[in-house]
Design a protein around this motif. Structure first.
Motif, PDB file in Angstrom:
ATOM      1  N   UNK A  87      -2.779  21.657   6.375  1.00  0.00           N
ATOM      2  CA  UNK A  87      -2.745  20.229   6.106  1.00  0.00           C
ATOM      3  C   UNK A  87      -1.713  19.569   7.028  1.00  0.00           C
ATOM      4  N   UNK A  88      -2.004  18.347   7.427  1.00  0.00           N
ATOM      5  CA  UNK A  88      -1.067  17.661   8.313  1.00  0.00           C
ATOM      6  C   UNK A  88       0.222  17.325   7.573  1.00  0.00           C
ATOM      7  N   UNK A 135      -5.531  15.015  -0.081  1.00  0.00           N
ATOM      8  CA  UNK A 135      -4.340  14.783   0.747  1.00  0.00           C
ATOM      9  C   UNK A 135      -4.344  15.598   2.039  1.00  0.00           C
ATOM     10  N   UNK A 136      -5.542  15.942   2.503  1.00  0.00           N
ATOM     11  CA  UNK A 136      -5.659  16.661   3.771  1.00  0.00           C
ATOM     12  C   UNK A 136      -5.725  15.743   4.974  1.00  0.00           C
ATOM     13  N   UNK A 137      -6.097  14.482   4.762  1.00  0.00           N
ATOM     14  CA  UNK A 137      -6.150  13.473   5.814  1.00  0.00           C
ATOM     15  C   UNK A 137      -6.912  13.964   7.042  1.00  0.00           C
ATOM     16  N   UNK A 138      -8.046  14.603   6.821  1.00  0.00           N
ATOM     17  CA  UNK A 138      -8.863  15.106   7.928  1.00  0.00           C
ATOM     18  C   UNK A 138      -9.409  13.917   8.726  1.00  0.00           C
ATOM     19  N   UNK A 145       2.537   8.868   3.862  1.00  0.00           N
ATOM     20  CA  UNK A 145       1.752   7.638   3.753  1.00  0.00           C
ATOM     21  C   UNK A 145       2.630   6.502   3.254  1.00  0.00           C
ATOM     22  N   UNK A 146       2.361   5.312   3.789  1.00  0.00           N
ATOM     23  CA  UNK A 146       3.067   4.096   3.393  1.00  0.00           C
ATOM     24  C   UNK A 146       2.033   3.017   3.109  1.00  0.00           C
ATOM     25  N   UNK A 147       2.249   2.268   2.065  1.00  0.00           N
ATOM     26  CA  UNK A 147       1.374   1.118   1.792  1.00  0.00           C
ATOM     27  C   UNK A 147       1.584   0.074   2.877  1.00  0.00           C
ATOM     28  N   UNK A 148       0.522  -0.641   3.179  1.00  0.00           N
ATOM     29  CA  UNK A 148       0.698  -1.773   4.095  1.00  0.00           C
ATOM     30  C   UNK A 148       0.886  -3.018   3.243  1.00  0.00           C
ATOM     31  N   UNK A 161      -9.235  10.013  -2.301  1.00  0.00           N
ATOM     32  CA  UNK A 161      -8.479  11.249  -2.567  1.00  0.00           C
ATOM     33  C   UNK A 161      -7.688  11.703  -1.345  1.00  0.00           C
ATOM     34  N   UNK A 162      -7.750  10.927  -0.271  1.00  0.00           N
ATOM     35  CA  UNK A 162      -7.038  11.191   0.970  1.00  0.00           C
ATOM     36  C   UNK A 162      -7.480  12.474   1.665  1.00  0.00           C
TER      37      UNK A 162
END
Length: 162
Positions: free
Chosen positions: A1-2, A146-149, A6-9, A104-105
């Protein structure tokens, strides 16, 4: 996993994305309420035509990667309930990116970066192909939360477009 954070905009950037998206609709001569598939197809065709030298005049403040990236991302938000956010990559590079992410990211698309790559580097345009694959869903493997592939790293035409 990377390794990323993460940050909200904020509301200001959300507002800018809305404005840029509307600018993209106007550039493509489409209603903002047109079907998402039609909008994505138009983005794909516009960028592909741009690569082939068909370049309509743009205003000095028009950034195609931001305008078309916002419009594309908004279609993923509208159709798939994806969400805009920013990420910081924790790889020592201090790299940040704004993207759209599955709830689910497990999946990520960085539309500004991808459109920029297509326009400036002539990367293969796979905007519509990626959208169709995501809408169908049957060819997307189960991926960890939360793998953000990065979807666009894995979407390729079998035969290059002409």
């Amino acid at each position: 996993m990377p390794s990323l954070t993460e940050h909200a905009i904020g509301p200001e950037l959300h507002g800018e994305i809305q404005r840029w998206s509307a600018e993209g609709s106007a550039l493509l001569e489409l209603s903002a309420t047109a079907p998402a598939a039609e909008i994505v197809r138009s983005i794909d065709e516009f960028v592909f035509a741009w690569q082939k030298g068909q370049r309509p005049p743009l205003g000095p403040d028009q950034d195609l990667s931001v305008i078309l990236g916002s419009l594309w991302g908004q279609q993923l938000v509208r159709e798939l309930r994806w969400q805009w956010a920013a990420v910081s990559f924790n790889d020592g590079s201090d790299t940040n990116a704004v993207g759209v992410f599955s709830p689910d990211r497990s999946l990520a698309i960085y539309p500004f970066h991808f459109v920029f790559g297509c326009i400036d580097d002539s990367c293969p345009v796979t905007v519509l192909l990626a959208y169709n694959l995501l809408m169908d869903g049957s060819r997307i493997p189960a991926l960890p939360e939360n793998g953000y592939e990065n979807v666009m790293d894995n979407v390729h035409h079998l035969v290059p477009r002409q």
